[in-house]
Write a protein that holds these residues in place. Structure first.
Motif, PDB file in Angstrom:
ATOM      1  N   GLU A 140     -19.724 -11.165  40.252  1.00 49.63           N
ATOM      2  CA  GLU A 140     -21.160 -11.092  40.518  1.00 49.63           C
ATOM      3  C   GLU A 140     -21.949 -11.106  39.211  1.00 49.63           C
ATOM      4  OE1 GLU A 140     -21.471  -7.557  42.825  1.00 49.63           O
ATOM      5  OE2 GLU A 140     -21.109  -8.583  44.748  1.00 49.63           O
ATOM      6  N   GLU A 141     -21.426 -10.430  38.183  1.00 50.99           N
ATOM      7  CA  GLU A 141     -22.106 -10.414  36.883  1.00 50.99           C
ATOM      8  C   GLU A 141     -22.133 -11.816  36.272  1.00 50.99           C
ATOM      9  OE1 GLU A 141     -22.040  -8.014  32.597  1.00 50.99           O
ATOM     10  OE2 GLU A 141     -20.630  -7.478  34.200  1.00 50.99           O
ATOM     11  N   ILE A 142     -21.007 -12.552  36.452  1.00 52.76           N
ATOM     12  CA  ILE A 142     -20.937 -13.934  35.943  1.00 52.76           C
ATOM     13  C   ILE A 142     -21.922 -14.824  36.692  1.00 52.76           C
ATOM     14  CG2 ILE A 142     -19.451 -15.972  35.812  1.00 52.76           C
ATOM     15  CD1 ILE A 142     -17.106 -13.974  35.333  1.00 52.76           C
ATOM     16  N   LEU A 143     -21.995 -14.647  38.011  1.00 48.67           N
ATOM     17  CA  LEU A 143     -22.913 -15.461  38.812  1.00 48.67           C
ATOM     18  C   LEU A 143     -24.364 -15.214  38.413  1.00 48.67           C
ATOM     19  CD1 LEU A 143     -20.362 -16.064  40.488  1.00 48.67           C
ATOM     20  CD2 LEU A 143     -21.734 -15.761  42.547  1.00 48.67           C
ATOM     21  N   ILE A 144     -24.717 -13.966  38.189  1.00 50.90           N
ATOM     22  CA  ILE A 144     -26.091 -13.649  37.801  1.00 50.90           C
ATOM     23  C   ILE A 144     -26.428 -14.291  36.460  1.00 50.90           C
ATOM     24  CG2 ILE A 144     -27.612 -11.784  37.044  1.00 50.90           C
ATOM     25  CD1 ILE A 144     -26.272 -10.022  39.192  1.00 50.90           C
ATOM     26  N   ALA A 145     -25.489 -14.221  35.528  1.00 49.28           N
ATOM     27  CA  ALA A 145     -25.741 -14.756  34.184  1.00 49.28           C
ATOM     28  C   ALA A 145     -25.861 -16.271  34.170  1.00 49.28           C
ATOM     29  CB  ALA A 145     -24.629 -14.313  33.232  1.00 49.28           C
ATOM     30  N   THR A 146     -25.148 -16.943  35.078  1.00 50.11           N
ATOM     31  CA  THR A 146     -25.114 -18.415  35.049  1.00 50.11           C
ATOM     32  C   THR A 146     -26.039 -19.076  36.070  1.00 50.11           C
ATOM     33  OG1 THR A 146     -23.171 -18.350  36.531  1.00 50.11           O
ATOM     34  CG2 THR A 146     -22.745 -18.514  34.167  1.00 50.11           C
ATOM     35  N   LEU A 147     -26.580 -18.298  36.996  1.00 52.42           N
ATOM     36  CA  LEU A 147     -27.426 -18.874  38.046  1.00 52.42           C
ATOM     37  C   LEU A 147     -28.892 -18.484  37.914  1.00 52.42           C
ATOM     38  CD1 LEU A 147     -25.117 -18.350  41.169  1.00 52.42           C
ATOM     39  CD2 LEU A 147     -25.445 -20.452  39.853  1.00 52.42           C
ATOM     40  N   THR A 148     -29.205 -17.664  36.930  1.00 58.00           N
ATOM     41  CA  THR A 148     -30.595 -17.223  36.760  1.00 58.00           C
ATOM     42  C   THR A 148     -31.020 -17.418  35.303  1.00 58.00           C
ATOM     43  OG1 THR A 148     -29.968 -14.928  36.275  1.00 58.00           O
ATOM     44  CG2 THR A 148     -30.321 -15.504  38.588  1.00 58.00           C
ATOM     45  N   GLY A 149     -32.312 -17.196  35.064  1.00 56.74           N
ATOM     46  CA  GLY A 149     -32.818 -17.280  33.707  1.00 56.74           C
ATOM     47  C   GLY A 149     -33.286 -18.651  33.287  1.00 56.74           C
ATOM     48  N   MET A 150     -33.245 -19.617  34.220  1.00 58.78           N
ATOM     49  CA  MET A 150     -33.752 -20.960  33.926  1.00 58.78           C
ATOM     50  C   MET A 150     -34.709 -21.373  35.037  1.00 58.78           C
ATOM     51  SD  MET A 150     -30.919 -21.212  35.861  1.00 58.78           S
ATOM     52  CE  MET A 150     -29.505 -21.256  34.786  1.00 58.78           C
ATOM     53  N   SER A 151     -35.439 -22.444  34.797  1.00 57.56           N
ATOM     54  CA  SER A 151     -36.355 -22.902  35.843  1.00 57.56           C
ATOM     55  C   SER A 151     -35.563 -23.487  37.005  1.00 57.56           C
ATOM     56  CB  SER A 151     -37.325 -23.949  35.292  1.00 57.56           C
ATOM     57  OG  SER A 151     -36.662 -25.194  35.116  1.00 57.56           O
ATOM     58  N   VAL A 152     -36.186 -23.518  38.170  1.00 59.04           N
ATOM     59  CA  VAL A 152     -35.554 -24.106  39.351  1.00 59.04           C
ATOM     60  C   VAL A 152     -35.205 -25.567  39.091  1.00 59.04           C
ATOM     61  CG1 VAL A 152     -35.958 -24.793  41.747  1.00 59.04           C
ATOM     62  CG2 VAL A 152     -36.642 -22.510  40.969  1.00 59.04           C
ATOM     63  N   ASP A 153     -36.095 -26.287  38.422  1.00 54.10           N
ATOM     64  CA  ASP A 153     -35.843 -27.703  38.132  1.00 54.10           C
ATOM     65  C   ASP A 153     -34.645 -27.874  37.203  1.00 54.10           C
ATOM     66  OD1 ASP A 153     -37.982 -28.415  39.702  1.00 54.10           O
ATOM     67  OD2 ASP A 153     -39.394 -28.553  38.041  1.00 54.10           O
ATOM     68  N   GLU A 154     -34.552 -27.024  36.174  1.00 56.04           N
ATOM     69  CA  GLU A 154     -33.410 -27.088  35.256  1.00 56.04           C
ATOM     70  C   GLU A 154     -32.109 -26.790  35.978  1.00 56.04           C
ATOM     71  OE1 GLU A 154     -35.540 -25.660  31.061  1.00 56.04           O
ATOM     72  OE2 GLU A 154     -34.678 -24.181  32.445  1.00 56.04           O
ATOM     73  N   PHE A 155     -32.149 -25.790  36.839  1.00 54.09           N
ATOM     74  CA  PHE A 155     -30.953 -25.430  37.599  1.00 54.09           C
ATOM     75  C   PHE A 155     -30.494 -26.587  38.475  1.00 54.09           C
ATOM     76  CE2 PHE A 155     -29.152 -23.872  41.619  1.00 54.09           C
ATOM     77  CZ  PHE A 155     -28.022 -23.229  41.140  1.00 54.09           C
TER      78      PHE A 155
END
Length: 352
Positions: A140-155
């Motif tokens: 879960e910690e890995i998912l949070i770090a890699t799936l958040t913190g960027m714009s929706v478009d970038e993701f």
């Protein structure tokens, strides 16, 4: 005016000809009317004939036949599908988790402090056995770090790029090619009969929305999944955008599935399809409605063509897509159909 043809006038000739032609035409029309109708094309050609296939066709006929006791108007024809293990391969690891693990080096370059922290240190080591043993909290910690913190478009751009090249280790094919052909046929069959098909997944809603239209024919607004928050803001040019935040809005698994269905769809499904204990509540919620209902679970029992795991029916244990004996017992008690990959599907993948 008369014209002679062997002593007959023209009117007599025409009457005689008509008398001969009309019965012939009538006979042809009768023959055409009693000719057997052409057989209806099989809507599920990748399914073996049997009780499961018959139950699908009978259900659709029952709820879509105008004037029948079980008729359901099109606006209420909702079918929900889990994704991982129900629509595409989930072993040896969920596709989204694979994506997140492969994103760790990129995130660690942006945030060097992660390189010395667990569980990122383990992931960066490349030790597959150690990575496979990571507990849920670490994942879960890995998912949070890699799936958040960027714009929706970038993701969305990153996911699309990754899916265009990432391949499954067993088949060496793109993950988007590893969809189950029988389930694709089933979704098309339902849509052809006025159903709206939704994906209701424990996976990330934004992740699935990137490819659902092209892979499943399901638009992004019909994806219900685990969702995190977003924050509205402006870039340096004043252009508005949304940033993905580490704030959980909906955990769309187990009881979260019917909760998400109510929140985002607003109608109880007529049909629901899953494959694991995480789908139990969705099938229970579907079955609690009035009238005809269809609930089905995919059982992975074909190690040769795909994978075999349960542990229902003595199949191997698994942490990914668990189908326990208690779920199998509930399916039998509640009249849910269990789809055997081995027995009910002629083909599993389009490339078979």
């Amino acid at each position: 005016m008369r014209s002679s043809c062997h002593g007959l006038d023209r009117r007599q000739v025409l009457i005689a000809a008509s008398a001969a032609i009309v019965p012939a035409l009538s006979g042809a029309a009768v023959a055409q009317s009693i000719a057997p109708a052409a057989p209806r094309p099989d809507p599920l050609p990748s399914w073996n004939d049997g009780a499961v296939k018959t139950s699908i066709v009978d259900f659709v006929d029952r709820v879509t036949s105008q004037g029948a006791a079980g008729f359901v108007p099109p606006e209420d024809r909702v079918a929900t599908f889990d994704q991982d293990g129900t629509l595409w391969v989930e072993h040896p690891m969920y596709t989204q988790v694979v994506y997140c693990l492969e994103r760790v080096p990129v995130v660690a370059e942006q945030k060097p402090e992660l390189k010395k922290r667990e569980p990122f240190k383990t992931v960066l080591s490349g030790d597959r056995e150690a990575i496979a043993k990571l507990p849920l909290h670490d994942l879960e910690e890995i998912l949070i770090a890699t799936l958040t913190g960027m714009s929706v478009d970038e993701f969305q751009a990153e996911v699309k790029k990754w899916l265009g090249s990432a391949r499954h280790p067993r088949w060496n094919r793109l993950y988007t090619e590893l969809t189950y052909l029988p389930m694709l046929e089933l979704m098309r069959y339902l849509r052809d009969n006025g159903f709206k098909t939704y994906i209701v997944t424990g996976g990330g809603q934004d992740f699935v929305r990137v490819y659902a239209q092209s892979v499943y024919g399901i638009p992004p607004e019909q994806i219900v999944g685990t969702a995190t928050g977003t924050k509205y803001g402006y870039d340096k040019n004043g252009r508005p955008f949304l940033t993905k935040e580490p704030r959980l809005l909906l955990n769309d698994n187990n009881a979260g599935k019917p909760e998400g269905i109510h929140l985002e769809i607003g109608r109880r499904p007529l049909a629901a399809f899953g494959n694991s204990s995480g789908d139990r509540e969705m099938l229970e919620y579907t079955g609690a409605g009035d009238g005809a209902r269809l609930m089905m679970l995919v059982l992975h029992d074909d190690a040769q063509r795909e994978y075999a795991y349960g542990p229902a029916l003595g199949l191997p244990e698994t942490k990914v897509g668990t189908f326990p004996p208690a779920l199998y017992d509930e399916a039998k008690k509640s009249n849910w159909s269990v789809i055997s990959m081995k027995s009910d599907w002629k083909k599993i993948f389009a490339f078979d």
